[in-house]
Design an enzyme around this catalytic site. Sequence first.
Site, PDB file in Angstrom:
ATOM      1  N   ARG A  46      -8.120  -9.218 -64.251  1.00 21.27           N
ATOM      2  CA  ARG A  46      -7.374  -8.157 -63.457  1.00 21.27           C
ATOM      3  C   ARG A  46      -6.106  -8.111 -63.809  1.00 21.27           C
ATOM      4  NH1 ARG A  46      -3.775 -10.817 -62.336  1.00 21.27           N
ATOM      5  NH2 ARG A  46      -2.971  -8.947 -61.038  1.00 21.27           N
ATOM      6  N   GLN A 196      -3.236 -12.653 -54.975  1.00 16.59           N
ATOM      7  CA  GLN A 196      -2.644 -12.553 -56.333  1.00 16.59           C
ATOM      8  C   GLN A 196      -1.190 -13.190 -56.499  1.00 16.59           C
ATOM      9  OE1 GLN A 196      -4.077 -10.049 -54.829  1.00 16.59           O
ATOM     10  NE2 GLN A 196      -5.439  -8.904 -56.495  1.00 16.59           N
ATOM     11  N   ASP A 237      -0.386   0.206 -61.812  1.00 18.13           N
ATOM     12  CA  ASP A 237      -1.573   0.326 -62.152  1.00 18.13           C
ATOM     13  C   ASP A 237      -1.698   1.889 -62.982  1.00 18.13           C
ATOM     14  OD1 ASP A 237      -2.064  -1.860 -60.107  1.00 18.13           O
ATOM     15  OD2 ASP A 237      -3.760  -1.856 -61.524  1.00 18.13           O
ATOM     16  N   ASN A 247       0.558   0.743 -57.394  1.00 17.07           N
ATOM     17  CA  ASN A 247       0.122  -0.728 -57.653  1.00 17.07           C
ATOM     18  C   ASN A 247      -0.215  -1.302 -56.430  1.00 17.07           C
ATOM     19  OD1 ASN A 247       1.023  -2.801 -59.416  1.00 17.07           O
ATOM     20  ND2 ASN A 247       2.366  -3.401 -57.850  1.00 17.07           N
TER      21      ASN A 247
HETATM   22  O1  MRU Z   1      -6.185  -5.763 -58.072  1.00 17.27           O
HETATM   23  P1  MRU Z   1      -5.321  -6.257 -59.194  1.00 17.27           P
HETATM   24  O2  MRU Z   1      -5.089  -7.896 -59.013  1.00 17.27           O
HETATM   25  O3  MRU Z   1      -5.873  -5.941 -60.432  1.00 17.27           O
HETATM   26  O4  MRU Z   1      -3.996  -5.531 -59.045  1.00 17.27           O
HETATM   27  C1  MRU Z   1      -2.949  -5.694 -59.972  1.00 17.27           C
HETATM   28  C2  MRU Z   1      -1.708  -4.950 -59.892  1.00 17.27           C
HETATM   29  O5  MRU Z   1      -1.775  -4.332 -58.948  1.00 17.27           O
HETATM   30  C3  MRU Z   1      -0.786  -5.212 -60.853  1.00 17.27           C
HETATM   31  O6  MRU Z   1       0.495  -5.347 -60.181  1.00 17.27           O
HETATM   32  C4  MRU Z   1      -0.725  -4.147 -61.831  1.00 17.27           C
HETATM   33  O7  MRU Z   1      -2.133  -4.219 -62.272  1.00 17.27           O
HETATM   34  C5  MRU Z   1       0.308  -4.468 -62.987  1.00 17.27           C
HETATM   35  S1  MRU Z   1      -0.278  -5.848 -64.021  1.00 17.27           S
HETATM   36  C6  MRU Z   1       0.814  -5.965 -65.114  1.00 17.27           C
END
Ligand code: MRU
Length: 346
Positions: A46, A196, A237, A247
């Site tokens: 992820r 996370q 993202d 994000n």
């Molecule tokens: O759902 P996830 O854990 O994939 O979400 C991740 C995020 O929102 C991060 O902040 C983003 O992908 C940046 S990672 C360098």
Amino acid sequence: MAIETIEWEDGRIKLIDQTLLPNEFKQIYCDDLPTIWEAIKSLRVRGAPAIGIAGALGAVIGIWNSTANTYEAFGAELKSATDYLATSRPTAVNLFWALDRMTRTAEENKHLPIPELKETLLAEAQDIIEEDKAMCRAIGQHGMALLNENDTILTHCNAGGLATSDYGTALAVMFSANEAGKQIQVYADETRPLLQGARLTTWELMQAGIDVTLICDNMAAQVMKEGKIQCVIVGADRIAANGDTANKIGTYNVAILAQVHEIPFYVAAPTSTIDFALSTGEEIPIEQRSAEEVTEGFGRLTAPKGVKVYSPAFDVTPASFVTAIITEKGVAHPPFTDSLGALQEE
Ligand code: MRU
């Protein structure tokens, strides 16, 4: 990190299963398309750049055992693999960026014999990994100039080595400052519903020896009011051409709080996260996740069975809340349509 987040090993994808952290450190193998698709969907791998890499390596998995002997048949197999992988998660543009890059590479090399074309596609995926590593280091260098001695930074979700090939984006800034000998502290939002921040960000920062304090998401306002935070740094993202930033859900809350408390709010992301095709964040697709992640995320029911749930996985922070965007090419300031546009030209 000494261990790769995601890599190619003997015809298979090897990745750290992030759903098990921090309780268990385990690397798993994906050697077919449904397995890598599931790994992306269920967040075993992820974070936007890491999802892009998973897509690129996934495209290789899709053609690795191909017995096609014409480019037409081979190209059709690649297309079916990339179309399928594109359905795994909709928000991080890095996935689509990487899949497009793999398709373009195949087209540009269609004159090659199929075995060589397979190797060329693998080399392209490896290039994406190496470039990502270099971008993360550069983001760290550009970003650390924004930090002062003894600053305390708030971050949300995980934009660290686990979310990229290595070193991270938002966390790269912290790792670089720390390696340069700057004293910094970090507050990490827990990041409901999948934690996370609690599970991954604190784990990474503790390993790097950085002073990190975990808070629940709803504590950020109080912590800011107490004067404990000098800046916020988050990942992204997908960033629209005007700087609107998607994000992890809850990022927009933090941005509003930062503005109210007059705290700089920085986004750290590689230029592969900028979607110049979208003029504003209104057009960014927001992933919806299952009710169970909210009501029984970690195996225990925490809400009445059958309760209605709404669970967007991302939000979009309007550009007006963003102080600057830290990229591998430098730091972009408002107005972002101009500053990001200039980076695109480079
Ligand atoms: O759902 P996830 O854990 O994939 O979400 C991740 C995020 O929102 C991060 O902040 C983003 O992908 C940046 S990672 C360098």
